[in-house]
Enzyme design. Structure first.
Site, PDB file in Angstrom:
ATOM      1  N   GLU A  89      -5.546   8.862   7.921  1.00  8.41           N
ATOM      2  CA  GLU A  89      -6.145   8.389   6.655  1.00  8.41           C
ATOM      3  C   GLU A  89      -7.549   8.941   6.454  1.00  8.41           C
ATOM      4  OE1 GLU A  89      -5.514   4.516   4.891  1.00  8.41           O
ATOM      5  OE2 GLU A  89      -4.392   3.971   6.687  1.00  8.41           O
ATOM      6  N   CYS A  91      -4.758  -2.851   3.138  1.00  4.09           N
ATOM      7  CA  CYS A  91      -4.425  -2.766   4.558  1.00  4.09           C
ATOM      8  C   CYS A  91      -5.596  -3.022   5.495  1.00  4.09           C
ATOM      9  CB  CYS A  91      -3.758  -1.432   4.860  1.00  4.09           C
ATOM     10  SG  CYS A  91      -2.891  -1.494   6.453  1.00  4.09           S
ATOM     11  N   ASN A 128       0.497  -0.997   5.498  1.00  2.00           N
ATOM     12  CA  ASN A 128       1.442  -0.252   6.336  1.00  2.00           C
ATOM     13  C   ASN A 128       0.865  -0.326   7.742  1.00  2.00           C
ATOM     14  OD1 ASN A 128       3.399   1.902   4.665  1.00  2.00           O
ATOM     15  ND2 ASN A 128       1.550   1.330   3.544  1.00  2.00           N
ATOM     16  N   LYS A 153      -9.580   2.333  -1.549  1.00  2.00           N
ATOM     17  CA  LYS A 153      -9.733   1.772  -0.196  1.00  2.00           C
ATOM     18  C   LYS A 153     -11.040   2.193   0.471  1.00  2.00           C
ATOM     19  CE  LYS A 153      -6.959   1.390   4.078  1.00  2.00           C
ATOM     20  NZ  LYS A 153      -5.641   1.760   4.646  1.00  2.00           N
ATOM     21  N   GLU A 161       0.863  -1.191   0.000  1.00  2.00           N
ATOM     22  CA  GLU A 161       0.000   0.000   0.000  1.00  2.00           C
ATOM     23  C   GLU A 161       0.899   1.240   0.000  1.00  2.00           C
ATOM     24  OE1 GLU A 161      -1.455   0.998   3.938  1.00  2.00           O
ATOM     25  OE2 GLU A 161      -3.398   1.606   3.146  1.00  2.00           O
ATOM     26  N   ASN A 163      -6.957   6.382  -1.482  1.00  4.13           N
ATOM     27  CA  ASN A 163      -5.893   5.409  -1.242  1.00  4.13           C
ATOM     28  C   ASN A 163      -6.192   4.249  -2.202  1.00  4.13           C
ATOM     29  OD1 ASN A 163      -4.059   3.550  -0.248  1.00  4.13           O
ATOM     30  ND2 ASN A 163      -4.503   3.996   1.901  1.00  4.13           N
TER      31      ASN A 163
HETATM   32  N1  CDT Z   1      -2.706   1.533   6.559  1.00  2.00           N
HETATM   33  C1  CDT Z   1      -3.597   0.955   7.387  1.00  2.00           C
HETATM   34  O1  CDT Z   1      -4.763   0.771   7.035  1.00  2.00           O
HETATM   35  N2  CDT Z   1      -3.126   0.636   8.617  1.00  2.00           N
HETATM   36  C2  CDT Z   1      -3.987   0.115   9.635  1.00  2.00           C
HETATM   37  C3  CDT Z   1      -3.522   0.580  10.964  1.00  2.00           C
HETATM   38  C4  CDT Z   1      -4.596   0.454  11.936  1.00  2.00           C
HETATM   39  S1  CDT Z   1      -4.290   1.369  13.361  1.00  2.00           S
HETATM   40  C5  CDT Z   1      -4.822   2.931  13.010  1.00  2.00           C
HETATM   41  C6  CDT Z   1      -4.099  -1.395   9.658  1.00  2.00           C
HETATM   42  O2  CDT Z   1      -5.228  -1.885   9.755  1.00  2.00           O
HETATM   43  O3  CDT Z   1      -3.094  -2.099   9.642  1.00  2.00           O
END
Ligand code: CDT
Length: 303
Positions: free
Chosen positions: A145, A171, A196, A126, A46, A109
């Site tokens: 985000e 993600c 990420n 996303k 991502e 995204n």
């Molecule tokens: N990039 C992304 O979606 N990261 C989220 C972090 C969650 S905590 C705010 C994830 O679900 O891995």
């Protein structure tokens, strides 16, 4: 061809000031390595072209805009498309997308699928955007985000590519069983996703030690309950003061992890994928036509 090698192309940290040219060169190097090891499809993370910028509250719009792509391909990203053609490789790429619509900026995204002729054959924006809208200075780093992206407006489409039916997500989507089930109902045989994921979760730090477990738990369950392959790719390592988990992996329709990276840098995990193996699950325990009971699932679709 429904049986081929897939490469999960994990990226290590990307610095805030790393140029697109440098990041794209790292990615092309991974494509060449993947090809030399027999791969036909390469999956990137991502927001693969930049550092994970939602960790900062950015007040200067011009500074924010620099993290987005306004064209795909652009002069800077075309080497990825050229490499796909030269090497005969398809790829999945996550990036921040900025489009002008009716005189306003829209930010998503996004991920795309590119085939081995360099054509974009699928796009996803996303849907499950995590984090928060406002600056929250108490956090050691932000997760903005919800501020920097709109909710994806394309649903969860599937695409005929790479010998079968392909699905994408990004993600946080992987934590939601609905993501995999919608893609599964549409016949997805392989779901590609990049992530990420910070090791530290400021809202429940007592769960930090479970980050890797939860990462694999939700994706192995998604693969199994829908009888699909999952190719899941991290941006990993210590990026601008924030630790991101690794754990890039390829998961069979049985839910078994069949390949995984070992470290937190640029690294490939490869596996031979047979799309016909989806039947092992889809014609048996999760035969939707025979065993699914949607009339009892109403709350799942209620707002
Ligand atoms: N990039 C992304 O979606 N990261 C989220 C972090 C969650 S905590 C705010 C994830 O679900 O891995």
């Amino acid at each position: 061809n429904r049986q081929y090698v897939v490469a999960a192309a994990q990226l290590g940290p990307i610095a805030r000031d790393e140029s697109r040219a440098s990041t794209v060169a790292r990615m092309v190097a991974l494509m060449r390595k993947a090809k030399s090891r027999g791969a036909e499809v390469v999956v990137f993370p991502e927001l693969a072209l930049t550092t994970f910028f939602p960790r900062w509250y950015l007040e200067d719009e011009a500074e924010l805009d620099r993290f987005y792509e306004t064209a795909m391909p652009s002069d800077e990203t075309r080497p990825l498309f050229d490499a796909a053609v030269e090497l005969g490789l398809g790829f999945y790429l996550g990036y921040a997308e900025l489009v002008q619509e009716n005189g306003r900026k829209r930010r998503f995204n996004t991920s795309i699928l590119v085939d081995s002729s360099g054509e974009i054959v699928g796009k996803y924006r996303k849907i499950h955007l995590p984090g928060h809208f406002e600056h929250e200075p108490w956090r050691p780093f932000q997760h903005l985000e919800k501020r920097y992206f709109e909710h994806g407006d394309l649903g969860f489409p599937v695409h005929e590519a790479f010998g079968g039916t392909m699905g994408m997500c990004l993600c946080n989507d992987r934590r939601w069983p609905e993501t995999f089930r919608v893609l599964g109902l549409r016949g997805a045989e392989m779901v590609m996703l990049g992530y990420n994921t910070p090791l530290h979760y400021p809202l429940a730090p007592e769960h930090d030690h479970l980050q890797n477990f939860h990462n694999h738990l939700c994706m192995q369950a998604g693969a199994y309950a829908n009888g699909c392959w999952v190719v899941a790719v991290a941006k990993a390592g210590h990026e601008e003061g924030c630790d991101l988990i690794g754990g890039t992996c390829i998961i069979a329709p049985t839910g078994e992890i069949v390949a995984q990276t070992q470290g937190f840098g640029d690294e490939l995990a490869l596996a031979e994928v047979d799309l016909d193996r989806c039947k092992e699950i889809r014609e048996n325990i999760f035969n939707f036509a025979l065993h699914r009971e949607p009339e009892d699932y109403a709350p799942i679709c209620a707002p």
